[in-house]
Design a protein around this motif. Structure first.
Motif, PDB file in Angstrom:
ATOM      1  N   ASN A  77       0.836  -1.198   0.000  1.00 36.51           N
ATOM      2  CA  ASN A  77       0.000   0.000   0.000  1.00 36.51           C
ATOM      3  C   ASN A  77       0.872   1.250   0.000  1.00 36.51           C
ATOM      4  OD1 ASN A  77      -1.533   2.250   0.697  1.00 36.51           O
ATOM      5  ND2 ASN A  77      -3.016   1.007   1.803  1.00 36.51           N
ATOM      6  N   SER A  78       1.102   1.742  -1.212  1.00 38.26           N
ATOM      7  CA  SER A  78       2.017   2.855  -1.424  1.00 38.26           C
ATOM      8  C   SER A  78       1.670   4.096  -0.602  1.00 38.26           C
ATOM      9  CB  SER A  78       1.960   3.160  -2.916  1.00 38.26           C
ATOM     10  OG  SER A  78       2.963   3.981  -3.281  1.00 38.26           O
ATOM     11  N   GLY A  79       0.384   4.361  -0.419  1.00 35.96           N
ATOM     12  CA  GLY A  79      -0.039   5.554   0.326  1.00 35.96           C
ATOM     13  C   GLY A  79       0.434   5.539   1.770  1.00 35.96           C
ATOM     14  N   ILE A  80       0.299   4.378   2.422  1.00 35.99           N
ATOM     15  CA  ILE A  80       0.715   4.236   3.818  1.00 35.99           C
ATOM     16  C   ILE A  80       2.228   4.429   3.940  1.00 35.99           C
ATOM     17  CG2 ILE A  80       0.959   2.572   5.719  1.00 35.99           C
ATOM     18  CD1 ILE A  80      -1.688   1.303   4.624  1.00 35.99           C
ATOM     19  N   TYR A  81       2.976   3.787   3.011  1.00 35.00           N
ATOM     20  CA  TYR A  81       4.438   3.845   3.105  1.00 35.00           C
ATOM     21  C   TYR A  81       4.935   5.269   2.836  1.00 35.00           C
ATOM     22  CZ  TYR A  81       3.369  -1.088   2.369  1.00 35.00           C
ATOM     23  OH  TYR A  81       2.799  -2.335   2.449  1.00 35.00           O
ATOM     24  N   THR A  82       4.267   5.959   1.921  1.00 34.71           N
ATOM     25  CA  THR A  82       4.642   7.341   1.633  1.00 34.71           C
ATOM     26  C   THR A  82       4.502   8.182   2.895  1.00 34.71           C
ATOM     27  OG1 THR A  82       3.887   7.148  -0.666  1.00 34.71           O
ATOM     28  CG2 THR A  82       4.114   9.369   0.200  1.00 34.71           C
ATOM     29  N   ILE A 303      -0.030  12.452  -4.617  1.00 36.65           N
ATOM     30  CA  ILE A 303      -0.459  11.065  -4.827  1.00 36.65           C
ATOM     31  C   ILE A 303       0.494  10.154  -4.048  1.00 36.65           C
ATOM     32  CG2 ILE A 303      -1.378  11.506  -7.157  1.00 36.65           C
ATOM     33  CD1 ILE A 303       1.194  10.006  -8.197  1.00 36.65           C
ATOM     34  N   PRO A 304       0.093   8.905  -3.763  1.00 37.07           N
ATOM     35  CA  PRO A 304       1.070   7.962  -3.199  1.00 37.07           C
ATOM     36  C   PRO A 304       2.190   7.747  -4.221  1.00 37.07           C
ATOM     37  CG  PRO A 304      -1.167   7.112  -2.986  1.00 37.07           C
ATOM     38  CD  PRO A 304      -1.251   8.321  -3.870  1.00 37.07           C
ATOM     39  N   TYR A 305       3.432   7.561  -3.747  1.00 38.08           N
ATOM     40  CA  TYR A 305       4.564   7.380  -4.665  1.00 38.08           C
ATOM     41  C   TYR A 305       4.233   6.387  -5.778  1.00 38.08           C
ATOM     42  CZ  TYR A 305       7.910   9.934  -1.757  1.00 38.08           C
ATOM     43  OH  TYR A 305       8.590  10.911  -1.085  1.00 38.08           O
ATOM     44  N   SER A 306       4.468   6.791  -7.011  1.00 41.82           N
ATOM     45  CA  SER A 306       4.180   5.903  -8.141  1.00 41.82           C
ATOM     46  C   SER A 306       4.966   6.325  -9.374  1.00 41.82           C
ATOM     47  CB  SER A 306       2.687   5.949  -8.475  1.00 41.82           C
ATOM     48  OG  SER A 306       2.427   5.111  -9.590  1.00 41.82           O
ATOM     49  N   ALA A 307       5.089   5.391 -10.330  1.00 43.99           N
ATOM     50  CA  ALA A 307       5.661   5.744 -11.628  1.00 43.99           C
ATOM     51  C   ALA A 307       4.877   5.023 -12.713  1.00 43.99           C
ATOM     52  CB  ALA A 307       7.132   5.322 -11.687  1.00 43.99           C
ATOM     53  N   MET A 308       3.659   4.589 -12.364  1.00 47.86           N
ATOM     54  CA  MET A 308       2.890   3.802 -13.312  1.00 47.86           C
ATOM     55  C   MET A 308       1.834   4.666 -14.003  1.00 47.86           C
ATOM     56  SD  MET A 308       4.367   0.906 -13.131  1.00 47.86           S
ATOM     57  CE  MET A 308       3.441  -0.496 -13.706  1.00 47.86           C
ATOM     58  N   ASP A 309       1.746   4.504 -15.333  1.00 46.76           N
ATOM     59  CA  ASP A 309       0.823   5.312 -16.133  1.00 46.76           C
ATOM     60  C   ASP A 309      -0.591   5.331 -15.563  1.00 46.76           C
ATOM     61  OD1 ASP A 309       3.043   5.262 -17.654  1.00 46.76           O
ATOM     62  OD2 ASP A 309       2.060   4.788 -19.546  1.00 46.76           O
ATOM     63  N   TYR A 310      -1.083   4.125 -15.186  1.00 43.72           N
ATOM     64  CA  TYR A 310      -2.509   4.088 -14.836  1.00 43.72           C
ATOM     65  C   TYR A 310      -2.789   4.704 -13.470  1.00 43.72           C
ATOM     66  CZ  TYR A 310      -1.407  -0.021 -12.106  1.00 43.72           C
ATOM     67  OH  TYR A 310      -0.876  -0.876 -11.198  1.00 43.72           O
ATOM     68  N   ASN A 311      -1.738   4.971 -12.668  1.00 44.84           N
ATOM     69  CA  ASN A 311      -1.942   5.747 -11.436  1.00 44.84           C
ATOM     70  C   ASN A 311      -1.860   7.239 -11.721  1.00 44.84           C
ATOM     71  OD1 ASN A 311      -2.122   3.523  -9.769  1.00 44.84           O
ATOM     72  ND2 ASN A 311       0.080   3.432  -9.408  1.00 44.84           N
ATOM     73  N   ILE A 312      -1.049   7.587 -12.720  1.00 46.94           N
ATOM     74  CA  ILE A 312      -0.702   8.993 -12.935  1.00 46.94           C
ATOM     75  C   ILE A 312      -1.624   9.691 -13.938  1.00 46.94           C
ATOM     76  CG2 ILE A 312       1.105  10.445 -13.978  1.00 46.94           C
ATOM     77  CD1 ILE A 312       3.168   8.623 -12.553  1.00 46.94           C
TER      78      ILE A 312
END
Length: 405
Positions: A77-82, A303-312
């Motif tokens: 869960n990227s949001g929690i870790y961020t 946003i929670p840390y990401s580098a994926m198109d479908y999140n961004i």
């Protein structure tokens, strides 16, 4: 070169697992795996209890479950870790003037000269205790006169401990360790060194520098230096502002919604690819629009840390919709990703949906081979001029892309 540097490397122990344990104490003491939970998922992080079974990160989840059937498997869960990562950063920021955040769970601190006041080791120790107290997360550190030795020392200190290598003791400390412990030695290099009969760092220390150079090229020189505890690289002040951006000014002001939307998607796709190529993640997206009367509007979204198109892409499109006034002629649009950190590889391993991960990987391979413009989603097709530019290789950007530090 200052020989009395005091460099601390701090690393949060099994960071993702520790975060999950803070939220659910029933996970304490149990073997925990985090990553894609489907059959085709990969382990992004595992607890020490799970490592006893031979499990390690980047191992296929299916194999890990066979090795340890009783393991508890969680989706990352990227949001929690961020959030937890930012909490730790805040504590460090308040205590240390010069620090570098190199990934979501890793920091270098430069305490050089602080010993005039109260001893660097004491300072680092107190900071570590404060992080544990205030965030509840276990953290280890290594202290020495450079980054390499400190990073290796942290590895030896884990879990939840600290090690100090006194100046002059670097070589004897490193000598008995496996060459795998040298930060730049991956599997391929490790195999090459094993083929040469080199398994311990001591063997590298005893080899002439020229021989390492001959066998492994420039890489060999770096490995030799690190094996001998030599590393002059500075701690580079961390700024949340690290960002990459791209903007496009139209030759003719336009109200063509279809064209604008296609361009926005293409820009976001291109920047997300640049992130993945540099193993970076973004936590903040900004969209900018300028109308023909030069009124300029920007809006950003965390946003929670990401580098994926479908999140961004959905976030970028959402910001575009909020700011776009279809009655006005548009002169310029821009997209910016900021709050960048390393660690893209780790967090992308949560992509349970291996289809997304494989698709991104396949598209990235094609882009690296044939250029940025070869593959993109149909919606981004019309934007032909988003430039090829890698913001992580130190080259100046072309006119289209601006890099703000």
């Amino acid at each position: 070169m200052n020989n009395n540097r005091s460099i601390v490397h701090m690393d949060l122990d099994t960071f993702f697992v520790s975060c999950e344990r803070l939220l659910d104490s029933r996970l304490n003491g149990k073997p925990v795996l985090i990553g894609g939970t489907s059959d085709r998922g990969v382990v992004a992080s595992c607890s020490y209890e799970a490592r006893k079974f031979g499990i390690h990160s980047a191992m296929p989840m299916r194999m890990a479950k066979q090795l340890c059937p009783e393991a508890i498997v969680l989706r990352g869960n990227s949001g929690i870790y961020t959030k937890f990562s930012n909490d730790v950063t805040e504590v460090i920021k308040e205590s240390v003037p010069l620090y570098e955040k190199t990934s979501i769970d890793e920091f270098y601190l430069d305490l050089t000269g602080m010993d005039k006041f109260f001893g660097c080791h004491k300072l680092a120790s107190e900071l570590r205790q404060r992080i544990i107290r205030e965030t509840g997360l276990p953290i280890s550190f290594g202290l020495s006169l450079n980054k390499t030795v400190s990073k290796i020392a942290t590895g030896e200190a884990k879990p939840n401990n600290e090690i100090r290598i006194i100046s002059g003791d670097e070589k004897p400390f490193l000598a008995p360790l496996s060459v795998k412990k040298i930060p730049m030695v991956g599997n391929v290099t490790y195999k090459a060194l094993c083929d040469l009969g080199v398994k311990r760092i001591k063997t590298v220390q005893d080899m002439p520098m020229e021989l390492m150079h001959k066998v492994l090229g420039k890489n060999g020189l770096s490995i030799w230096k690190k094996a001998n505890g030599i590393d002059n690289s500075p701690v580079i002040q961390y700024h949340e502002r690290k960002s990459i951006s791209t903007e496009r000014t139209f030759g003719q002001d336009t109200t063509d919604m279809h064209k604008l939307k296609g361009l926005v998607i293409a820009m976001a796709e291109n920047l997300a690819f640049q992130l993945r190529r540099g193993h970076k993640l973004t936590a903040c997206i900004t969209f900018k629009i300028r109308y023909s009367d030069f009124q300029t509007y920007t809006q950003q979204q965390r946003i929670p840390y990401s580098a994926m198109d479908y999140n961004i892409i959905p976030v970028v499109l959402d910001l575009f919709k909020k700011l776009y006034n279809r009655r006005l002629l548009v002169r310029l649009i821009g997209v910016k990703f900021s709050h960048l950190v390393e660690g893209g590889h780790q967090v992308n391993l949560f992509e349970d949906n291996e289809m997304h991960l494989n698709l991104a990987n396949a598209m990235d391979k094609m882009r690296k081979r044939y250029g940025d413009r070869v593959v993109m989603s149909a919606a981004g097709m019309e934007a032909k001029t988003i430039s090829r530019w890698n913001p992580f290789n130190g080259e100046p950007p072309p006119l289209l892309a601006n890099r703000h530090q």
